[in-house]
Structures are given as C-alpha cells and as structure tokens.
Scaffold this motif. Structure first.
Motif, PDB file in Angstrom:
ATOM      1  N   VAL A   2     -28.008 -33.842  13.803  1.00  9.77           N
ATOM      2  CA  VAL A   2     -29.438 -34.060  13.527  1.00  9.77           C
ATOM      3  C   VAL A   2     -30.278 -33.042  14.288  1.00  9.77           C
ATOM      4  N   ALA A   3     -29.971 -32.886  15.584  1.00 13.46           N
ATOM      5  CA  ALA A   3     -30.732 -31.951  16.439  1.00 13.46           C
ATOM      6  C   ALA A   3     -30.601 -30.515  15.923  1.00 13.46           C
ATOM      7  N   LEU A  46     -23.002 -34.987   9.742  1.00 14.15           N
ATOM      8  CA  LEU A  46     -24.240 -35.321   9.028  1.00 14.15           C
ATOM      9  C   LEU A  46     -24.216 -34.696   7.636  1.00 14.15           C
ATOM     10  N   ILE A  82     -31.164 -36.811   6.616  1.00 13.24           N
ATOM     11  CA  ILE A  82     -30.750 -37.872   7.543  1.00 13.24           C
ATOM     12  C   ILE A  82     -30.682 -39.223   6.828  1.00 13.24           C
ATOM     13  N   THR A 132     -16.784 -31.706  13.883  1.00 13.78           N
ATOM     14  CA  THR A 132     -17.067 -33.102  14.231  1.00 13.78           C
ATOM     15  C   THR A 132     -16.402 -34.058  13.231  1.00 13.78           C
ATOM     16  N   LYS A 137     -20.613 -43.467  12.609  1.00 17.90           N
ATOM     17  CA  LYS A 137     -21.696 -43.206  13.562  1.00 17.90           C
ATOM     18  C   LYS A 137     -22.542 -42.038  13.076  1.00 17.90           C
ATOM     19  N   LEU A 138     -23.835 -42.101  13.398  1.00 19.82           N
ATOM     20  CA  LEU A 138     -24.706 -40.988  13.020  1.00 19.82           C
ATOM     21  C   LEU A 138     -24.424 -39.798  13.933  1.00 19.82           C
ATOM     22  N   ASP A 139     -24.342 -38.647  13.322  1.00 22.17           N
ATOM     23  CA  ASP A 139     -24.033 -37.392  14.021  1.00 22.17           C
ATOM     24  C   ASP A 139     -25.319 -36.840  14.671  1.00 22.17           C
ATOM     25  N   TRP A 140     -25.628 -37.348  15.881  1.00 22.39           N
ATOM     26  CA  TRP A 140     -26.890 -36.967  16.551  1.00 22.39           C
ATOM     27  C   TRP A 140     -26.972 -35.479  16.893  1.00 22.39           C
ATOM     28  N   PRO A 141     -25.884 -34.848  17.396  1.00 22.05           N
ATOM     29  CA  PRO A 141     -25.962 -33.385  17.595  1.00 22.05           C
ATOM     30  C   PRO A 141     -26.252 -32.649  16.292  1.00 22.05           C
ATOM     31  N   SER A 176     -35.889 -35.525   6.916  1.00 22.44           N
ATOM     32  CA  SER A 176     -35.711 -36.948   6.603  1.00 22.44           C
ATOM     33  C   SER A 176     -34.762 -37.148   5.421  1.00 22.44           C
TER      34      SER A 176
END
Length: 486
Positions: free
Chosen positions: A201-202, A253, A65, A249, A195-199, A62
C-alpha cells in the motif's frame, strides 16, 4: 453447474447501471462551477486544479486497495464502504466553508471511486454469464450519458442557484443509491482471506501519487521543471520498489502474475491508452465548441453539452446491443472494429475539424463515440472473463488504476499542445490578449488520438478470445469452463 437467480440479477442490475449515471453527474457538474468556486474562495487557477486532482489521487489508490479488500472480506461490504465515503463526500462538499475543507471533503469523496471495480466484480460473480456482456455494456453507456446530462445541467444550476447546489442536488440521489445497494445487493460468493499488504500500500502511494501530481502540474510549471522531474523520479523509484516487493511477498496487494497475464495485460494497457485518447479528444472538442468564430462554434457550456446528446443516444443504443451480440460475434472483432471506427473518425477530424459545419462536426464526434463504446465494452468483458472470481476485485481495481493514469495524461498533453500551437486574440475591453488554439493544435490532438486507436486495434488482435459462436469461455478458480448461451 452454478445456479444464478435471474430475479435478483435484474434487481441488482438497477443498482449497478444507475451508479455511473450518479457519479458522472456529480463529477461533470463540478467542471462548469470551477470559476465560481475560484472567485468565492479567492484562490488561483493552480489551487482550483487541486479540487479535481485530490479526488483523482485518492480514488486511484482507493480503487486498488478496496479491490483487494473486496476479495478478502466480500465485495458487497467494500462496495458499501466505498459508496458510503462517496455519499459523505458529496454531502460535505456542498457545505464546505473554505477551500481547505473542500479539498478534505473531495478526498473523502475520492475514496468512493472504488465503487466501479467492485461493481464490475459483483456483476461478473452474481449475474448469469450470458447477462454479463449486456450489463457491462449498459454500465459503459451510462458513463457517457451522465457526462452529457451533467455538463449543461451543472452550468444551469451554478448560474441560477450557486455551485453548492450542484452537490445539494446530487446528495439525495447518493443516499438513495446507498440504501438501494444495501437492501438489494448480495454478498459475493467468493472470498479470498488473507492479510492486507501494508508495505505494498505504502509503495503504491509512492508510485502513483507523485506521478499523477507531476502530470497534473506539468502544463503549468513545465515538463522539464525541477519539481516535475523530481516527482517523476520519485514515482519511478516507487514503481520499481513496488514491483520488487510484490514479486516476493506472500499475499501481494497487486498480484503481478494475474495483472501481467496476457488478456489482463492487454486490457490494462488498452484501457489506459483509450482513456488517454478520449480525454485528449474531449479537451479539443470543448475548445472547438466554445471558442468564438472563426476559431470555434461560439457555444455556451449549456449548448455544448446539448450538442453532445446525439453521442449519448448512440452510446445508449450501441452499448447494450453490442453486449447482447458479443457472445455470438466475439469480443475481439468488436474491439478491433470499435478501435478502427474511432481512429478513422479522429483522422478525419485531424484534417477537417476547423472546416466542418457545426452539425457535420457533431456527426463525426457521434461516429467516434460509437467506436469508443465498442472497444470499452469489449475490453472490460475480456478482463472479467479472463480472471478467476476470487481475485476479481484486484483485477478490476488495477484496471481502474490504469484508466485513471490515461485520463490524467490526456488533458495534460492536450493543454501542452494547445499552449504550443496558439494565436493571440485581442478582445476589446480585455487588457490582455488571450491564447486561442490554432488548427495545427487540433490537427496534432486529433491525429495523435487517431494513432492511439490504430495502436489499440493492433493490440486487440493479440486478445485470446473469451466468447464466440454462442459460447463463453470463463476462467474459474480451478481452471476454465465453457458455457453455451441460449
């Protein structure tokens, strides 16, 4: 030149300085209550450890992020979101009908761990630069004070009213803190849309969660057990993939260029090792205070907490004073001094811990606390003045990630050392002999911590100074500028 509102800064200081007191109070109060929770829910010690672990796992992810989201959407917004989760978790914990519910509510509370990187960011952005070191110092001091207050108080509350009241007593203060933050704090002046870097985050979850689970469980299942090695293997693969992804990227993140720059990299490594050393020392101190003579001082949790009061008092004096002097003296000399002070005290304990009288032991621990306070304040100030405000959330969030890694490794290594160097004690009426750490265990723990702080003194020498001679050099979005402190 940027204008700062001093009246606002003083009001906002109230929120950010009291916050660590609340969080440490809530967290430390849980520790004395764990045996009672275990009995009520009829769970085993491994299950109990998850009550602490789930908070740490969620909180570590958390922090990284929410730091990024704070840069993107505004740090006050994300601060309130994090504090809202924390407050909700504290309220729900006290009403948990069973073990699984308590784990869920502790996870909700863990999201709120992101309040600290966001608070550090808001202080750096909205406070006049000359106020920042002092305020950061007061925040650092409150961590120690909260811990000292909470351990004896938690033991007292659990003993007289039950473990749920440790949360019921904290909940009103959490609600008040949320209202104060909402009313007083202003939105940060720097926003970095994207934009949030979802990959990312994962991959961060894959890199962080298995590693923390492995470290937490290793003292029980074994460091070379198949489960431990598989978890570490997964974490390493996740970390490699995360680094490769973040390099390519567009809006990462964790911007590696910022995190791996000289000062941020030194601070991140320094904070991780400092947290590791502190948590190893704390584990050893707990045993020495509470084990029966001749293996310790035979004090209760309540008495042990009260015996830590001198250290809290010294932190309260030294932290803001060091913050005030830092622009004149420099952050680097204070960091080196703090590391050497802590190291010398720990080296002394490694040789004489089990031979000292109670008050001599308390005196040495207080001396070490002064050194730890100096290095912690120095490192956080080096970080916030070395990073552009538009990415401050990411920088402080990443720093929390490193700090949590250190805090997790400390107790795990300490537990392993104590399980290696022990003597069996037979107590009348108790069917099984219990393991008591020997003086060799303390020698290893305090000696290793002393070595860590020597390393931190050497590491601090590599810091690029951010303030000295009444001038603060801060990194801005377009470069650097120097500010003269009155």
């Amino acid at each position: 030149m940027e204008e700062y509102d001093l009246k606002y800064a003083r009001r906002a200081m109230l929120v950010v300085v009291i916050l660590p007191l609340l969080v440490m109070y809530t967290e430390a109060m849980l520790t004395p209550a764990l045996p009672t929770i275990q009995k009520e829910f009829a769970i085993n010690p491994n299950d109990v450890s998850w009550i602490l672990t789930i908070y740490l796992l969620v909180g570590t992810v958390s922090a990284a992020i929410m730091g990024k989201l704070g840069d993107m959407y505004g740090k006050k917004k994300m601060f309130l979101v994090a504090l809202g989760f924390y407050t909700l978790g504290v309220i729900l914990n006290g009403f948990a009908p069973g073990y699984e519910w308590l784990l869920v509510s502790r996870g909700i509370q863990g999201v709120g761990m992101a309040v600290f990187p966001l608070a550090f960011s808001l202080v750096r952005e909205e406070f006049p630069p000359e106020m920042v070191p002092e305020v950061q110092g007061m925040i650092s001091a409150m961590f120690g004070v909260g811990m000292v207050i909470a351990l004896p108080l938690g033991a007292y509350v659990t003993q007289h009213w039950g473990w749920r009241w440790t949360y019921h007593s904290a909940a009103p203060f959490a609600v008040i803190m949320f209202i104060l933050a909402w009313k007083i704090l202003r939105e940060s002046r720097y926003v970095n849309p994207g934009k949030l870097d979802w990959p990312g985050v994962a991959l961060l979850i894959v890199a962080v969660v298995p590693a923390l689970v492995a470290v937490t469980r290793a003292p029980n299942v074994g460091w070379t057990a198949r489960e431990t090695l598989m978890l570490f293997g997964t974490a390493i693969i996740g970390m490699v993939l995360l680094v490769l992804w973040e390099k390519r990227t567009e809006n990462p993140l964790l911007p590696l260029g910022i995190i791996s720059a000289r000062n941020p990299a030194i601070v991140n490594i320094g904070i991780m090792f400092a947290a590791f050393g502190i948590s190893m020392m704390s584990q050893a101190n707990t045993y020495i205070f509470q084990m029966k003579p001749p293996y310790g001082f035979g004090k209760t949790i309540l008495q042990s907490g009260l015996l830590m009061t001198p250290m809290a008092g010294v932190m309260l004096v030294i932290a803001p004073l060091a913050g005030k002097l830092m622009p004149k003296i420099g952050a680097k000399p204070l960091a080196v001094t703090g590391a050497l002070v802590a190291s010398s005290g720990l080296a002394f304990l490694s040789k004489y811990a089990t031979q000292l009288s109670l008050w001599h032991f308390v005196g040495v621990v207080t001396f070490i606390g002064a050194g730890i306070t100096l290095i912690n304040i120095s490192l956080i100030n080096v970080l916030v003045f070395s990073v552009p405000p538009r990415v401050m959330g990411v920088a402080t969030g990443s720093n929390s990630l490193f700090r949590n890694f250190g805090s997790t490794w400390g107790p795990a290594i300490a537990g392993t050392v104590m399980s290696t160097y022990y003597t069996l004690l037979h107590i009348p009426g108790v069917p099984m002999a219990i393991k008591i750490p020997t003086s060799k265990a303390y020698e290893v723990l305090f000696g290793a911590s002393a070595g860590i702080y020597i390393f931190l003194a050497l590491l601090s020498l590599a810091i690029v100074e951010v303030m000295k001679g009444g001038k603060i050099r801060e990194v801005e979005n377009g470069g650097e500028k120097e500010i003269t402190v009155g």
